[in-house]
Design a protein around this motif. Structure first.
Motif, PDB file in Angstrom:
ATOM      1  N   GLU A 219       0.882  -1.162   0.000  1.00 42.66           N
ATOM      2  CA  GLU A 219       0.000   0.000   0.000  1.00 42.66           C
ATOM      3  C   GLU A 219       0.931   1.226   0.000  1.00 42.66           C
ATOM      4  OE1 GLU A 219      -1.995  -3.244   0.361  1.00 42.66           O
ATOM      5  OE2 GLU A 219      -0.781  -2.778   2.122  1.00 42.66           O
ATOM      6  N   VAL A 220       0.783   2.081  -0.977  1.00 38.93           N
ATOM      7  CA  VAL A 220       1.672   3.236  -1.136  1.00 38.93           C
ATOM      8  C   VAL A 220       0.868   4.516  -0.933  1.00 38.93           C
ATOM      9  CG1 VAL A 220       3.308   4.425  -2.631  1.00 38.93           C
ATOM     10  CG2 VAL A 220       3.046   1.928  -2.795  1.00 38.93           C
ATOM     11  N   THR A 221       1.380   5.408  -0.084  1.00 37.06           N
ATOM     12  CA  THR A 221       0.740   6.695   0.179  1.00 37.06           C
ATOM     13  C   THR A 221       1.766   7.802  -0.008  1.00 37.06           C
ATOM     14  OG1 THR A 221      -0.709   5.661   1.826  1.00 37.06           O
ATOM     15  CG2 THR A 221      -0.563   8.065   1.851  1.00 37.06           C
ATOM     16  N   LEU A 222       1.464   8.755  -0.884  1.00 42.38           N
ATOM     17  CA  LEU A 222       2.343   9.889  -1.163  1.00 42.38           C
ATOM     18  C   LEU A 222       1.552  11.180  -0.962  1.00 42.38           C
ATOM     19  CD1 LEU A 222       3.827   8.592  -4.555  1.00 42.38           C
ATOM     20  CD2 LEU A 222       4.794   8.258  -2.263  1.00 42.38           C
ATOM     21  N   ILE A 223       2.157  12.149  -0.282  1.00 44.66           N
ATOM     22  CA  ILE A 223       1.452  13.391   0.015  1.00 44.66           C
ATOM     23  C   ILE A 223       2.152  14.572  -0.664  1.00 44.66           C
ATOM     24  CG2 ILE A 223       0.670  14.963   1.829  1.00 44.66           C
ATOM     25  CD1 ILE A 223       0.506  12.602   3.694  1.00 44.66           C
ATOM     26  N   LYS A 224       1.369  15.340  -1.424  1.00 41.47           N
ATOM     27  CA  LYS A 224       1.900  16.498  -2.134  1.00 41.47           C
ATOM     28  C   LYS A 224       2.233  17.630  -1.158  1.00 41.47           C
ATOM     29  CE  LYS A 224      -1.240  15.575  -6.021  1.00 41.47           C
ATOM     30  NZ  LYS A 224      -2.285  16.172  -6.900  1.00 41.47           N
ATOM     31  N   ARG A 225       3.122  18.514  -1.594  1.00 40.95           N
ATOM     32  CA  ARG A 225       3.466  19.668  -0.778  1.00 40.95           C
ATOM     33  C   ARG A 225       2.321  20.681  -0.796  1.00 40.95           C
ATOM     34  NH1 ARG A 225       7.545  22.170   1.705  1.00 40.95           N
ATOM     35  NH2 ARG A 225       7.474  24.437   1.835  1.00 40.95           N
ATOM     36  N   PRO A 226       1.849  21.114   0.379  1.00 40.83           N
ATOM     37  CA  PRO A 226       0.812  22.149   0.417  1.00 40.83           C
ATOM     38  C   PRO A 226       1.413  23.524   0.135  1.00 40.83           C
ATOM     39  CG  PRO A 226       1.471  21.561   2.645  1.00 40.83           C
ATOM     40  CD  PRO A 226       2.199  20.613   1.726  1.00 40.83           C
TER      41      PRO A 226
END
Length: 306
Positions: A219-226
C-alpha cells in the motif's frame, strides 16, 4: 525435542521483558522446546545472530520493538532456508503485532507462539535493506529515530505526535519521480510511505481500508506539498478521517516501484533510520517469511475500516 532460538532485547519498552522472562521461558519449555537464549547487547546483534544461527533451529522467536523484529527479519531473509518466526512485542508502538493480532501481553504472546500457526507474510526491501512493514520518507518519518528512547518510554505514542508537530515548522519537500507498473508520477512531495500493515506509528487504518498482508502488493501513500497552512490543515484532516482519495494524496497498490530524486532522501525502515538515497527501488517479496499467529485464519487478510 524441537529447538528454539530466543533472541530478546533487554532494553525495549523500559526493560518490559524482565518481569516476564521466567514465565515466557517456562511456556516454551512446557511446549517441549529446547530453548537457546540470546540477549542482544548492541544494535545489529539480532540480525547477526539470526543470520548466523537461525537455520540451526526449528523456530526463531524474538522479543523487542519493531526495530528488533526488523533485525531478525533481515537476518533470516539472507538465509536459504529460514525457520518460522515468533514475536513477543515489547516496544513502544508495535505496529507489526497490531497488524498480526499478536497479544501485547508478553506471556500471552508466548502462548500464541506455541499454539499458533504459520502465516506466510510479505517482506519488503528498499535497495539492499529489508523492512517488515513500512518504509517511509519525509515529514514525521524522522520522529521515531530522533525521539530519545527515554522519551518514548515515558510518553509512548504522544512522543511521536509531539515530535511530528514540532517538525512541521520546517517542512521539507522532495521533487521526485515515482514509477510503478505503467504509471509515472512527477511531483513535489512532503511525505511517502510504502507499507504492508494496517497500523503505522500506532495509528490503525491509515494505510487504507483493505490490506492484504500476503498478496504481494504494497500500500503506497504519497502526500503532495501544500502551498499554504490552509492546504496543510486540509491534508491533516484528510489523514485523520483516512480519506486517501483526497486531491493532495496519491494512494495506490504496487508490487515494486522506483523513486528517484536529485538530492538524497532519508528513509525510515520499521521505525529506525534506513539510509539516504537518490535512487530507491522497493520490492515486495511475497510470502517470504512465516510468522506464528493464532488470529489469522484466512490466506488473504482483509483489514476492515476501523
Amino acid at each position: 525435542m524441537k529447538k528454539m532460538l530466543f533472541i530478546y532485547n533487554p532494553q525495549a519498552g523500559k526493560g518490559k521483558i524482565k518481569s516476564s522472562l521466567s514465565d515466557i521461558i517456562e511456556t516454551f519449555v512446557q511446549a517441549d522446546y529446547e530453548v537457546t537464549i540470546y540477549s542482544t547487547k548492541e544494535r545489529d546483534d539480532a540480525r547477526r545472530i539470526a543470520f548466523e544461527k537461525g537455520q540451526e533451529y526449528d523456530l526463531v522467536v524474538c522479543s523487542g520493538g519493531d526495530g528488533t523484529l526488523n533485525e531478525v527479519t533481515s537476518g533470516l531473509m539472507k538465509c536459504p532456508h529460514a525457520p518460522v518466526i515468533g514475536y513477543l512485542p515489547a516496544g513502544t508502538t508495535n505496529d507489526f503485532a497490531s497488524s498480526m493480532g499478536i497479544p501485547k501481553n508478553m506471556v500471552k504472546a508466548a502462548e500464541a507462539v506455541v499454539k499458533g500457526e504459520p502465516f506466510a507474510y510479505d517482506i519488503g526491501s528498499l535497495n539492499e535493506r529489508y523492512f517488515t512493514y513500512v518504509a517511509g520518507f519525509g515529514v514525521f518519518t524522522n520522529v521515531s529515530y530522533e525521539t530519545p528512547q527515554t522519551t518514548k518510554n515515558l510518553f509512548g505514542r504522544a512522543a511521536y505526535i509531539l515530535g511530528g508537530i514540532m517538525s512541521l515548522a520546517t517542512v521539507k519537500s522532495y521533487r521526485v519521480r515515482v514509477e510503478y507498473d505503467d504509471t509515472v508520477i512527477e511531483d513535489e512531495l512532503i511525505y511517502g510511505m510504502v507499507t504492508n500493515a494496517n497500523s503505522v506509528g500506532g495509528f490503525k487504518g491509515i494505510t487504507g481500508k483493505d490490506v492484504g498482508l500476503d498478496d504481494g502488493e504494497f500500500e503506497v501513500t504519497l502526500i503532495k506539498r501544500p502551498k499554504n497552512i490552509v492546504e496543510l490543515q486540509h491534508i491533516v484532516n484528510a489523514l485523520l478521517v483516512r480519506d486517501l482519495g483526497d486531491k493532495f494524496i496519491y494512494s495506490f497498490h504496487a508490487s515494486n516501484l522506483d523513486i528517484t530524486c536529485e538530492e538524497e532522501v532519508s528513509w525510515t525502515i520499521d521505525g529506525e533510520f534506513g539510509g539516504a538515497y537518490t535512487h530507491m527501488h522497493l520490492q515486495n517479496h511475497q510470502q517470504a517469511l512465516s510468522y506464528l499467529t493464532t488470529t489469522i485464519t484466512d490466506k488473504q487478510v482483509i483489514i476492515e475500516e476501523q
